[in-house]
Design a protein around this motif. Sequence first.
Motif, PDB file in Angstrom:
ATOM      1  N   ASP A  17    -107.851 -61.508  35.841  1.00 51.47           N
ATOM      2  CA  ASP A  17    -108.300 -60.236  36.409  1.00 51.47           C
ATOM      3  C   ASP A  17    -109.824 -60.095  36.419  1.00 51.47           C
ATOM      4  O   ASP A  17    -110.342 -59.101  36.940  1.00 51.47           O
ATOM      5  CB  ASP A  17    -107.664 -59.058  35.666  1.00 51.47           C
ATOM      6  CG  ASP A  17    -108.024 -59.029  34.190  1.00 51.47           C
ATOM      7  OD1 ASP A  17    -108.324 -60.105  33.638  1.00 51.47           O
ATOM      8  OD2 ASP A  17    -107.993 -57.941  33.587  1.00 51.47           O
ATOM      9  N   ASN A  43    -103.692 -60.544  39.430  1.00 55.83           N
ATOM     10  CA  ASN A  43    -102.541 -60.100  38.649  1.00 55.83           C
ATOM     11  C   ASN A  43    -101.339 -60.973  38.997  1.00 55.83           C
ATOM     12  O   ASN A  43    -101.420 -61.859  39.860  1.00 55.83           O
ATOM     13  CB  ASN A  43    -102.231 -58.617  38.900  1.00 55.83           C
ATOM     14  CG  ASN A  43    -101.983 -58.327  40.374  1.00 55.83           C
ATOM     15  OD1 ASN A  43    -101.197 -58.992  41.044  1.00 55.83           O
ATOM     16  ND2 ASN A  43    -102.675 -57.311  40.900  1.00 55.83           N
ATOM     17  N   ASP A  45     -98.475 -60.376  40.550  1.00 55.95           N
ATOM     18  CA  ASP A  45     -97.949 -60.268  41.911  1.00 55.95           C
ATOM     19  C   ASP A  45     -98.785 -61.111  42.882  1.00 55.95           C
ATOM     20  O   ASP A  45     -98.240 -61.804  43.750  1.00 55.95           O
ATOM     21  CB  ASP A  45     -97.922 -58.813  42.371  1.00 55.95           C
ATOM     22  CG  ASP A  45     -96.815 -58.008  41.699  1.00 55.95           C
ATOM     23  OD1 ASP A  45     -95.710 -58.560  41.529  1.00 55.95           O
ATOM     24  OD2 ASP A  45     -97.059 -56.847  41.340  1.00 55.95           O
ATOM     25  N   GLU A  46    -100.105 -61.028  42.738  1.00 58.09           N
ATOM     26  CA  GLU A  46    -100.981 -61.818  43.600  1.00 58.09           C
ATOM     27  C   GLU A  46    -100.796 -63.305  43.349  1.00 58.09           C
ATOM     28  O   GLU A  46    -100.861 -64.122  44.277  1.00 58.09           O
ATOM     29  CB  GLU A  46    -102.439 -61.416  43.374  1.00 58.09           C
ATOM     30  CG  GLU A  46    -102.773 -60.011  43.859  1.00 58.09           C
ATOM     31  CD  GLU A  46    -104.214 -59.625  43.575  1.00 58.09           C
ATOM     32  OE1 GLU A  46    -104.984 -60.492  43.094  1.00 58.09           O
ATOM     33  OE2 GLU A  46    -104.585 -58.463  43.836  1.00 58.09           O
ATOM     34  N   GLN A  64    -102.942 -61.838  30.056  1.00 60.68           N
ATOM     35  CA  GLN A  64    -103.183 -60.402  30.007  1.00 60.68           C
ATOM     36  C   GLN A  64    -103.882 -59.927  31.280  1.00 60.68           C
ATOM     37  O   GLN A  64    -105.112 -59.908  31.372  1.00 60.68           O
ATOM     38  CB  GLN A  64    -104.010 -60.072  28.767  1.00 60.68           C
ATOM     39  CG  GLN A  64    -103.286 -60.451  27.476  1.00 60.68           C
ATOM     40  CD  GLN A  64    -104.130 -60.257  26.243  1.00 60.68           C
ATOM     41  OE1 GLN A  64    -105.352 -60.194  26.313  1.00 60.68           O
ATOM     42  NE2 GLN A  64    -103.484 -60.161  25.092  1.00 60.68           N
ATOM     43  N   PRO A  66    -103.542 -56.787  34.577  1.00 63.89           N
ATOM     44  CA  PRO A  66    -102.939 -55.479  34.889  1.00 63.89           C
ATOM     45  C   PRO A  66    -101.744 -55.627  35.821  1.00 63.89           C
ATOM     46  O   PRO A  66    -101.608 -56.628  36.529  1.00 63.89           O
ATOM     47  CB  PRO A  66    -104.083 -54.721  35.569  1.00 63.89           C
ATOM     48  CG  PRO A  66    -104.938 -55.799  36.167  1.00 63.89           C
ATOM     49  CD  PRO A  66    -104.889 -56.935  35.179  1.00 63.89           C
ATOM     50  N   GLY A  67    -100.901 -54.613  35.821  1.00 61.16           N
ATOM     51  CA  GLY A  67     -99.712 -54.687  36.671  1.00 61.16           C
ATOM     52  C   GLY A  67     -98.753 -55.716  36.117  1.00 61.16           C
ATOM     53  O   GLY A  67     -98.436 -55.716  34.922  1.00 61.16           O
ATOM     54  N   LYS A  68     -98.285 -56.605  36.969  1.00 60.28           N
ATOM     55  CA  LYS A  68     -97.424 -57.690  36.492  1.00 60.28           C
ATOM     56  C   LYS A  68     -98.294 -58.682  35.739  1.00 60.28           C
ATOM     57  O   LYS A  68     -99.179 -59.298  36.315  1.00 60.28           O
ATOM     58  CB  LYS A  68     -96.709 -58.374  37.661  1.00 60.28           C
ATOM     59  CG  LYS A  68     -95.805 -59.537  37.221  1.00 60.28           C
ATOM     60  CD  LYS A  68     -94.996 -60.085  38.370  1.00 60.28           C
ATOM     61  CE  LYS A  68     -93.894 -59.124  38.763  1.00 60.28           C
ATOM     62  NZ  LYS A  68     -92.994 -59.699  39.781  1.00 60.28           N
ATOM     63  N   ASP A  69     -98.065 -58.837  34.443  1.00 56.28           N
ATOM     64  CA  ASP A  69     -98.925 -59.708  33.646  1.00 56.28           C
ATOM     65  C   ASP A  69     -98.589 -61.180  33.878  1.00 56.28           C
ATOM     66  O   ASP A  69     -97.607 -61.531  34.537  1.00 56.28           O
ATOM     67  CB  ASP A  69     -98.842 -59.351  32.158  1.00 56.28           C
ATOM     68  CG  ASP A  69     -97.441 -59.538  31.573  1.00 56.28           C
ATOM     69  OD1 ASP A  69     -96.728 -60.446  32.010  1.00 56.28           O
ATOM     70  OD2 ASP A  69     -97.086 -58.770  30.662  1.00 56.28           O
ATOM     71  N   THR A  72     -95.025 -62.496  32.592  1.00 57.58           N
ATOM     72  CA  THR A  72     -93.911 -62.137  33.470  1.00 57.58           C
ATOM     73  C   THR A  72     -93.939 -62.988  34.732  1.00 57.58           C
ATOM     74  O   THR A  72     -92.894 -63.482  35.185  1.00 57.58           O
ATOM     75  CB  THR A  72     -93.996 -60.648  33.847  1.00 57.58           C
ATOM     76  OG1 THR A  72     -93.989 -59.856  32.658  1.00 57.58           O
ATOM     77  CG2 THR A  72     -92.824 -60.245  34.726  1.00 57.58           C
TER      78      THR A  72
END
Length: 223
Positions: A17, A43, A45-46, A64, A66-69, A72
């Motif tokens: 990030d 993040n 998702d990206e 670590q 933001p959003g979907k880490d 995950t």
Amino acid sequence: MRAEDGGGPIRVVLADDEAMLRRGLRVLLEADGTIRVVAEAGNGDELLAAVRAHRVDVALIDVQMPGKDGLTALRTLTALADAPVAAVLTTFDLDDYVADALRFGARGFLLKDAEPAMLVRAVHDLAAGGAVLDPRITARLLPRFRSATDNVHEMQLVRGLSGRERQVLQLLADGRSNADIGVRLGLTEATVKSYVSTVLSKLGAQNRVQAALIAQRVAGDFR
């Protein structure tokens, strides 16, 4: 085909990030001339979108975000068909995610402030099928896993390996790929693959990184 076997540059995705960090990593990796950063992600998702949009060999992932880490995303990523080899980018603040990252398929842990030459070598080793652990991370990981394992039992398992299997384990612990191990030991890659599978099975290790940690814990027993 990758740069390792003459098939073009190693294609990398950087997921962190911090834009400045990604930019710095891109510059030092692409300066090697055989590595191409095909996408960046801020993040999880990206990251997944980038992997689906590009052919990727190696993904370097900050956990670590933001959003979907990253953790995950790693779990989803490694389940994809033709998933890239993934390694975790981290700091010295190693958390409980280490065990989960290994379980989800991470093939290594790298410190964000590692020397440029080490990061470049790590990308090459990952693309070739190896596993990578920054020595400073290994020093931090060993106590964590030592408290949850029986070192005496692990030493017995290592002693139960044949001489050739111990050689394979040592090179595997050094992050060597199957092809590299084959060259060093005068074996075909298929034979090395068979040895690696046998070593993992005998040690009860789920992957190369876990086997490398076992090798580091009992290093004095077989070096």
